[in-house]
Design a protein around this motif. Structure first.
Motif, short mmCIF file in Angstrom:
data_model
loop_
_atom_site.label_atom_id
_atom_site.label_comp_id
_atom_site.label_asym_id
_atom_site.label_seq_id
_atom_site.Cartn_x
_atom_site.Cartn_y
_atom_site.Cartn_z
N GLU A 137 0.83 -1.21 0.00
CA GLU A 137 0.00 0.00 0.00
C GLU A 137 0.86 1.26 0.00
OE1 GLU A 137 -3.14 0.23 -0.43
OE2 GLU A 137 -3.65 -1.88 -0.27
N VAL A 138 1.94 1.24 0.78
CA VAL A 138 2.85 2.39 0.82
C VAL A 138 3.50 2.59 -0.55
CG1 VAL A 138 5.00 3.28 1.81
CG2 VAL A 138 3.29 2.21 3.29
N TYR A 139 3.89 1.49 -1.18
CA TYR A 139 4.47 1.58 -2.53
C TYR A 139 3.48 2.22 -3.50
CZ TYR A 139 6.44 0.20 -7.01
OH TYR A 139 6.93 0.21 -8.30
N GLY A 140 2.21 1.83 -3.38
CA GLY A 140 1.19 2.41 -4.25
C GLY A 140 0.98 3.89 -3.99
N LEU A 141 1.05 4.30 -2.71
CA LEU A 141 0.87 5.71 -2.38
C LEU A 141 2.04 6.56 -2.88
CD1 LEU A 141 -0.45 5.45 1.30
CD2 LEU A 141 -1.76 6.16 -0.70
N GLU A 142 3.24 5.99 -2.85
CA GLU A 142 4.43 6.73 -3.24
C GLU A 142 4.75 6.59 -4.73
OE1 GLU A 142 7.38 5.15 -0.67
OE2 GLU A 142 6.82 6.42 1.03
N LYS A 143 3.86 6.02 -5.48
CA LYS A 143 4.08 5.81 -6.91
C LYS A 143 4.38 7.14 -7.63
CE LYS A 143 1.64 4.18 -11.06
NZ LYS A 143 0.34 3.67 -11.58
N ASN A 144 5.49 7.16 -8.35
CA ASN A 144 5.94 8.31 -9.17
C ASN A 144 6.34 9.54 -8.36
OD1 ASN A 144 5.46 6.90 -11.58
ND2 ASN A 144 3.35 7.59 -11.70
N VAL A 145 6.21 9.50 -7.03
CA VAL A 145 6.60 10.66 -6.23
C VAL A 145 8.11 10.89 -6.33
CG1 VAL A 145 6.69 11.61 -3.89
CG2 VAL A 145 4.65 10.41 -4.66
N SER A 146 8.88 9.82 -6.47
CA SER A 146 10.33 9.97 -6.59
C SER A 146 10.72 10.74 -7.85
CB SER A 146 11.00 8.58 -6.61
OG SER A 146 10.53 7.81 -7.70
N ILE A 147 9.84 10.72 -8.86
CA ILE A 147 10.12 11.49 -10.08
C ILE A 147 10.14 12.98 -9.76
CG2 ILE A 147 9.28 12.07 -12.39
CD1 ILE A 147 8.12 9.30 -12.61
N LEU A 148 9.27 13.41 -8.85
CA LEU A 148 9.27 14.82 -8.45
C LEU A 148 10.59 15.19 -7.79
CD1 LEU A 148 5.68 15.37 -6.96
CD2 LEU A 148 6.55 16.02 -9.21
N ALA A 149 11.11 14.30 -6.95
CA ALA A 149 12.39 14.55 -6.30
C ALA A 149 13.50 14.67 -7.35
CB ALA A 149 12.70 13.45 -5.30
N THR A 150 13.44 13.81 -8.37
CA THR A 150 14.44 13.86 -9.44
C THR A 150 14.36 15.17 -10.21
OG1 THR A 150 14.34 11.45 -9.67
CG2 THR A 150 15.30 12.69 -11.49
N ILE A 151 13.14 15.58 -10.54
CA ILE A 151 12.97 16.83 -11.29
C ILE A 151 13.42 18.03 -10.46
CG2 ILE A 151 11.26 18.39 -12.32
CD1 ILE A 151 9.67 15.95 -13.16
N SER A 152 13.10 18.02 -9.17
CA SER A 152 13.48 19.15 -8.32
C SER A 152 14.99 19.32 -8.24
CB SER A 152 12.91 18.97 -6.91
OG SER A 152 13.53 17.88 -6.24
N GLY A 153 15.73 18.21 -8.37
CA GLY A 153 17.18 18.30 -8.37
C GLY A 153 17.77 18.52 -9.75
N ALA A 154 17.12 17.98 -10.77
CA ALA A 154 17.66 18.06 -12.13
C ALA A 154 17.39 19.41 -12.79
CB ALA A 154 17.06 16.95 -12.99
N ALA A 155 16.24 20.03 -12.48
CA ALA A 155 15.87 21.29 -13.14
C ALA A 155 16.91 22.40 -12.91
CB ALA A 155 14.48 21.73 -12.68
N GLY A 215 14.82 29.96 -15.07
CA GLY A 215 13.84 28.91 -15.37
C GLY A 215 14.10 27.65 -14.59
N GLY A 216 15.37 27.22 -14.52
CA GLY A 216 15.71 26.02 -13.77
C GLY A 216 15.40 26.14 -12.29
N LEU A 217 15.70 27.29 -11.72
CA LEU A 217 15.43 27.51 -10.29
C LEU A 217 13.93 27.54 -10.01
CD1 LEU A 217 18.15 30.18 -9.41
CD2 LEU A 217 18.09 27.78 -8.72
N ILE A 218 13.16 28.16 -10.89
CA ILE A 218 11.71 28.23 -10.69
C ILE A 218 11.10 26.83 -10.71
CG2 ILE A 218 9.53 28.96 -11.75
CD1 ILE A 218 10.93 31.52 -12.61
#
Length: 234
Positions: free
Chosen positions: A131-149, A193-196
């Motif tokens: 259930e936790v895995y289902g709740l956290e689905k794709n959330v790690s992508i946000l963490a990646t974007i926040s660091g990559a942008a 743009g990257g910082l925003i």
């Protein structure tokens, strides 16, 4: 009177020139992006795509987590009453009607009634991980974007500075600020743009983490309450 009229005329002309200069200095966002050259436009477009992906993931997860957090306040009382009265099937039907992470965990525990309490606890924990895995689905992508942008934005900064240095090297000893404009625009617009994008995505990621942790806490609390009820002396 003539002097006063002349002064007023000069003042009007100065104000007119000032207004014209201010109009000329006005720069829209689109013009600012276009001034960054092809390299700057490509990076800004990439950042825009990342922002759209992050926005979709954020709202999709937000609605999913919000739906998962809805639990009937009387749910556990009804479950305990049914289990105490031996109405296991009624309890399972109630869990199916709720169709939430909490109800699915309790349903997993109910299906193990009759086995040792440790087996029931392990079954609930395993279901909880899913259930936790289902709740956290794709959330790690946000963490990646926040660091990559921001890093992509800084890449644009480096490209812009390289373009500026190239123009200086080929200026033949005569440096014109207009020759450096494209490189400087690329450097500045991509950095901003990257910082925003990075800041927005970072805030969205942390908000989802907080909401997810609240649901996980609710799952754990209800699971413990269910196990405590099973452990109560008859």
């Amino acid at each position: 009177m003539l002097t006063t009229s002349l002064i007023l005329t000069i003042q009007d002309e100065v104000e007119l020139l000032t207004d014209e200069e201010s109009v000329e200095k006005t720069l829209s966002i689109i013009e600012l992006i276009q001034s960054g050259g092809i390299a700057g436009q490509v990076i800004i477009m990439l950042l825009f795509v990342l922002l759209m992906v992050a926005t979709y993931i954020y709202f999709e997860r937000l609605f999913a987590i919000k739906a998962a957090s809805k639990v009937d306040p009387n749910f556990m009382n009804q479950i305990k009453d049914n289990v105490s009265n031996g109405k296991v099937e009624a309890a399972k039907i109630l869990c199916a009607q709720q169709n939430s992470p909490v109800s699915r965990l309790i349903d997993k525990g109910i299906s193990r009634i009759g086995r040792p309490l440790e087996d029931i606890n392990i079954a609930i924990e395993n279901a909880g991980r899913l259930e936790v895995y289902g709740l956290e689905k794709n959330v790690s992508i946000l963490a990646t974007i926040s660091g990559a942008a921001p890093m992509i934005g800084f890449l644009g900064t480096v490209i812009g500075m390289i373009l500026s240095i190239f123009e200086i090297a080929n200026a033949g000893g005569q440096i014109d600020i207009k020759l450096l404009a494209d490189g400087l625009y690329t450097a500045m617009t991509t950095t901003v743009g990257g910082l925003i994008v990075g800041i927005i995505t970072y805030i969205a990621y942390n908000h989802l983490v907080v909401r997810t942790n609240k649901v996980i806490h609710k799952m754990e609390a209800n699971s413990v309450e269910f196990l405590d009820h099973l452990n109560e002396p008859v």
